[in-house]
Design a protein around this motif. Structure first.
Motif, PDB file in Angstrom:
ATOM      1  N   ILE A   1       0.837  -1.198   0.000  1.00 54.79           N
ATOM      2  CA  ILE A   1       0.000   0.000   0.000  1.00 54.79           C
ATOM      3  C   ILE A   1       0.871   1.247   0.000  1.00 54.79           C
ATOM      4  O   ILE A   1       0.565   2.234  -0.672  1.00 54.79           O
TER       5      ILE A   1
ATOM      6  N   SER B   1       0.890   4.145  -2.874  1.00 56.63           N
ATOM      7  CA  SER B   1       0.887   5.574  -2.554  1.00 56.63           C
ATOM      8  C   SER B   1       2.072   6.279  -3.222  1.00 56.63           C
ATOM      9  O   SER B   1       1.941   7.388  -3.740  1.00 56.63           O
TER      10      SER B   1
ATOM     11  N   ALA C   1       1.199   6.702  -6.801  1.00 63.36           N
ATOM     12  CA  ALA C   1       0.181   7.741  -6.957  1.00 63.36           C
ATOM     13  C   ALA C   1       0.780   9.143  -6.836  1.00 63.36           C
ATOM     14  O   ALA C   1       0.230  10.097  -7.381  1.00 63.36           O
TER      15      ALA C   1
ATOM     16  N   GLU D   1     -10.336   5.211 -11.452  1.00 65.54           N
ATOM     17  CA  GLU D   1     -11.543   5.106 -10.633  1.00 65.54           C
ATOM     18  C   GLU D   1     -11.631   3.792  -9.861  1.00 65.54           C
ATOM     19  O   GLU D   1     -12.345   3.693  -8.863  1.00 65.54           O
ATOM     20  N   THR D   2     -10.914   2.762 -10.291  1.00 68.24           N
ATOM     21  CA  THR D   2     -10.953   1.474  -9.594  1.00 68.24           C
ATOM     22  C   THR D   2      -9.695   1.208  -8.762  1.00 68.24           C
ATOM     23  O   THR D   2      -9.575   0.153  -8.137  1.00 68.24           O
ATOM     24  N   LEU D   3      -8.807   2.159  -8.746  1.00 65.16           N
ATOM     25  CA  LEU D   3      -7.538   1.987  -8.037  1.00 65.16           C
ATOM     26  C   LEU D   3      -7.766   1.727  -6.550  1.00 65.16           C
ATOM     27  O   LEU D   3      -7.188   0.800  -5.980  1.00 65.16           O
ATOM     28  N   ARG D   4      -8.586   2.522  -5.921  1.00 66.35           N
ATOM     29  CA  ARG D   4      -8.817   2.387  -4.475  1.00 66.35           C
ATOM     30  C   ARG D   4      -9.445   1.032  -4.131  1.00 66.35           C
ATOM     31  O   ARG D   4      -9.005   0.359  -3.206  1.00 66.35           O
ATOM     32  N   SER D   5     -10.441   0.608  -4.881  1.00 69.96           N
ATOM     33  CA  SER D   5     -11.080  -0.676  -4.578  1.00 69.96           C
ATOM     34  C   SER D   5     -10.139  -1.852  -4.879  1.00 69.96           C
ATOM     35  O   SER D   5     -10.175  -2.872  -4.198  1.00 69.96           O
TER      36      SER D   5
ATOM     37  N   ALA E   1      -7.038  -1.917  -4.330  1.00 72.18           N
ATOM     38  CA  ALA E   1      -6.031  -1.997  -3.272  1.00 72.18           C
ATOM     39  C   ALA E   1      -6.413  -2.983  -2.177  1.00 72.18           C
ATOM     40  O   ALA E   1      -5.562  -3.379  -1.387  1.00 72.18           O
TER      41      ALA E   1
END
Length: 99
Positions: A17, A21, A24, A42-46, A48
């Protein structure tokens, strides 16, 4: 106060993670990563939350020496710790093989 990480898998996920970061934080690196993985921002966070995705994040970092050095410096980790985290995330098959 947060409880400390207790097992190697949890530590490896934290490292991955941190690596995400790190990616990013650099639009050029992030763009290359997104293009390589085929996922959208848009799907990067989910994504992870998926240990396989986190393993791919570390694969992306580890395939380029400059990225390894930059991430190691930014995260204050030794490069061998990054590789060890990747090995832990990739070691899922052993969990199933143990009786």
């Amino acid at each position: 106060m947060k409880k400390p990480a207790r097992n190697p898998r949890e530590v490896a996920e934290i490292v991955a993670i941190q690596a995400l970061s790190f990616l990013a934080g650099d639009p050029e690196r992030l763009g290359r990563f997104l293009a390589e993985t085929g996922i959208g921002p848009e799907t990067l966070r989910s994504s992870a939350a998926d240990p396989n995705f986190l393993a791919h994040v570390l694969d992306f970092i580890l395939k380029d020496d400059d990225s390894v050095k930059a991430f190691a410096e930014a995260s204050k980790l030794h490069p061998t710790n990054i590789m060890a985290a990747r090995e832990v995330l990739g070691d899922r098959k052993w969990e199933r093989d143990v009786p």
